[in-house]
Design an enzyme around this catalytic site. Structure first.
Site, mmCIF file in Angstrom:
data_model
loop_
_atom_site.group_PDB
_atom_site.id
_atom_site.type_symbol
_atom_site.label_atom_id
_atom_site.label_comp_id
_atom_site.label_asym_id
_atom_site.label_seq_id
_atom_site.Cartn_x
_atom_site.Cartn_y
_atom_site.Cartn_z
ATOM 1 N N TYR A 145 -8.607 2.694 0.223
ATOM 2 C CA TYR A 145 -8.916 3.583 1.183
ATOM 3 C C TYR A 145 -10.218 4.323 0.915
ATOM 4 C CZ TYR A 145 -7.723 7.797 4.009
ATOM 5 O OH TYR A 145 -7.784 9.057 4.906
ATOM 6 N N GLY A 207 4.873 17.871 -10.517
ATOM 7 C CA GLY A 207 4.762 18.655 -9.578
ATOM 8 C C GLY A 207 3.594 19.675 -9.801
#
Ligand code: NAD
Ligand code: UDP
Length: 332
Positions: A145, A207
């Protein structure tokens, strides 16, 4: 004045919003899409309009239509989708760019490329201005990508310099909103759908990695403003500079949706960028553009979309594409 506009990837998340906006402004739209991650449902409400035409077309093949403008959005954008068939992804970016640029050269159309913040890779400069060249792995799982989009940018600028093609290159930062696929794999749709289903929210890694989330309506306004600006090729960053950790995002979604979901931690995918925030000084000064929708309001609108969709998710299942052939070892 009304224009005839080709939108590749027009049945996808961003593309369908763009079709809607440009059609609403009185233009004639040709939407070309192979429906890999796009859905007819996204454009069903436009199908009856005589100024709207859908063609099932794969952008790795040449396309010939008489148009004034081309928006090239065709390419899967979520990591699980673009990694599903990595070779096809890079072909879509590179051959797709060659095909839309060839068309633009033949018919003298202005051509827009949906590039990405991924061209900055795992950035060592923060926030990222357009002048930053990036920090990208050439051989990792995200490379099909990232490098595909980087080559596409190079092709756009070479066609501009060598053939005088009128280009616009935008680097899009994480964008969310209605019409993302429920099982798309991107973080905003994942968290919202998990919370609505009462499942646990899956944070990859600790996170603490950050992203900056732009609501789709803001981004689409920026696309059209940019396309209508003369004498400015970009590249230009479009995104919302509000930066959040994935933990903060999960907490906001949980607080809004309520229910019994908890936060769980899963392994971090390889090459996952640690931080990302657009420097949008250029967009502000050259386009007079900046995002208006704060994350909290955008999340409310996206949650409302998914809660309705999940009551009747028919037709939103992934299209079955041929599986890439598994690796084999050469034997004598
Ligand atoms: P999406 O997956 O919803 O849309 C992509 C569309 O392209 C789909 O309709 C898909 O069917 C179509 N497509 C894929 N391969 C094709 C091919 N070979 N031929 C024809 N059509 C093909 O993703 P999106 O979020 O709407 O992204 C649109 C564009 O914006 C992509 O080019 C993506 O790289 C870029 N972008 C998006 C974001 C974001 O946060 N949404 C960020 C950066 C860049
Ligand atoms: N992510 C996560 N849980 C999920 C999906 C993604 O914690 O269920 C993380 C992912 O690892 C990345 C961030 O959220 O750090 C954004 O992921 P996304 O795939 O939406 O976009 P990208 O990584 O391409 O910016």
């Amino acid at each position: 004045m009304s224009k005839r506009i080709l939108i590749t990837g027009g049945a996808g998340f961003l593309g369908s919003h763009l079709c809607e906006k440009l059609l609403g402004e009185g233009n004639e739209i040709i939407c070309a899409d192979n429906l890999f991650t796009g859905r007819k449902q996204n454009i069903a409400h436009l199908m009856g309009n005589p100024n709207f035409e859908f063609i099932r077309h794969d952008i790795t093949k040449e396309i010939n239509v008489e148009v004034d403008q081309i928006y090239n959005l065709a390419c899967p954008a979520s990591p699980p989708h673009y990694q599903y068939n990595a070779i096809k992804t890079i072909k879509t970016s590179v051959m797709g760019a060659i095909n839309v640029l060839g068309l633009a050269r033949r018919v003298h159309a202005r051509v827009f490329q949906a590039s990405t913040s991924e061209i900055y890779g795992d950035p060592t400069v923060h926030p990222q201005p357009e002048s930053y060249w990036g920090n990208v792995n050439t051989i990792g799982l995200r490379s099909c990508y990232d490098e595909g989009k980087r080559v596409a940018e190079t092709l756009f600028f070479d066609y501009h310099r060598q053939n005088g093609v009128d280009i616009r290159v935008v680097r899009i930062f994480n964008t969310y909103g209605p019409r993302m696929l429920p099982d798309d794999g991107r973080v905003v749709s994942n968290f919202i759908v998990q919370a609505l289903r009462g499942e646990d929210l899956t944070i990859y890694g600790t996170g603490q990695q950050t992203r900056s989330f732009c609501f789709v309506d803001d981004l689409i306004d920026g696309f059209v403003k940019f396309m209508e600006t003369d004498d400015f090729t970009g590249p230009v960053n479009l995104g919302n500079p509000g930066e959040f950790t994935m933990l903060e995002l999960a907490e906001q979604v949980l607080q809004k949706v309520g229910g019994k979901s908890k936060i769980v931690f899963r392994p971090l995918p390889s090459d996952d960028p640690k931080q990302r925030q657009p420097d949008i000084t250029l967009a502000k000064t050259r386009l007079g553009w900046e995002p208006k929708v704060p994350l909290s309001e955008g999340l409310d609108r996206t949650i409302a979309y998914f809660s309705k969709l999940l009551q009747n998710p028919q037709g939103m299942r992934p299209t079955l594409m041929p599986k890439p052939r598994a690796a084999t070892t050469a034997s004598s």
